[in-house]
Design an enzyme around this catalytic site. Structure first.
Site, PDB file in Angstrom:
ATOM      1  N   CYS A   1      -8.298   0.684   5.456  1.00 42.47           N
ATOM      2  CA  CYS A   1      -7.667   1.984   5.219  1.00 42.47           C
ATOM      3  C   CYS A   1      -8.515   3.068   5.873  1.00 42.47           C
ATOM      4  CB  CYS A   1      -7.561   2.241   3.714  1.00 42.47           C
ATOM      5  SG  CYS A   1      -6.859   3.856   3.336  1.00 42.47           S
TER       6      CYS A   1
ATOM      7  N   HIS B   1       0.172   5.064  -0.405  1.00 41.12           N
ATOM      8  CA  HIS B   1      -0.534   6.350  -0.256  1.00 41.12           C
ATOM      9  C   HIS B   1       0.325   7.492  -0.798  1.00 41.12           C
ATOM     10  CE1 HIS B   1      -4.293   5.743   1.832  1.00 41.12           C
ATOM     11  NE2 HIS B   1      -3.734   5.014   2.775  1.00 41.12           N
TER      12      HIS B   1
ATOM     13  N   GLU C   1       1.386   2.477   3.466  1.00 43.82           N
ATOM     14  CA  GLU C   1       1.603   3.930   3.590  1.00 43.82           C
ATOM     15  C   GLU C   1       2.402   4.482   2.414  1.00 43.82           C
ATOM     16  OE1 GLU C   1      -0.332   5.301   5.537  1.00 43.82           O
ATOM     17  OE2 GLU C   1      -0.791   3.474   6.644  1.00 43.82           O
TER      18      GLU C   1
HETATM   19 ZN   LIG Z   1      -4.717   3.766   4.002  1.00 40.80          ZN
END
Ligand SMILES: [Zn+2]
Length: 144
Positions: A85, A133, A130
């Site tokens: 990440c 996130h 993603e």
């Molecule tokens: Zn990430």
């Protein structure tokens, strides 16, 4: 624009939906995030650069360059993968994680037109990473 690093609290916030029509601010954000990506990684979420919008961008084969307001359905079938990440140790540490093998996702383009896609393998992993996130979640795994 720079990529926030864990444990910045903005990485733990859930990004709210983008309302259409989007403005120049959103379009500029997408373009700047896309410029950051080549060479850096396969994907980037808006809250990784401090913008709380439900937008992520990709630099990965078979994926569109960006998704606005993505919604995901995950297959129950999973597989083990290694992921890094950009917001953890600047992407230098890899983690063993478990992800769904296939996913379906719907998302909007900059004009608010909704698309649907089905992805598997690496592309599915990048999208799951993603969207996590955007939900305020970082990689859940053990360093490898
Ligand atoms: Zn990430």
């Amino acid at each position: 624009m720079k990529i926030l690093q864990y444990p910045d609290p903005r990485l733990a916030q859930k990004c709210p939906l983008v309302r259409f029509p989007i403005g120049r601010r959103h379009r500029r954000l997408i373009n700047e995030m896309l410029k950051l990506l080549p060479g850096a990684g396969a994907g980037l979420a808006a809250n990784q650069v401090g913008s709380q919008y439900r937008i992520c961008v990709f630099n990965y084969e078979a994926l569109p360059p960006y998704m606005i307001n993505p919604v995901i359905w995950k297959s129950p079938e999973t597989f083990g993968v290694q992921e890094a990440c950009l917001s953890i140790d600047e992407g230098k540490t890899f983690f063993n994680t478990v992800r769904s093998k296939t996913i379906e996702v719907t998302f909007c383009d900059a004009n608010g037109v909704r698309y649907a896609g089905e992805y598997s393998g690496g592309a599915a992993v990048v999208i799951q990473h993603e969207i996590d996130h955007l939900d305020g979640k970082l990689i859940n795994g053990t360093p490898s």
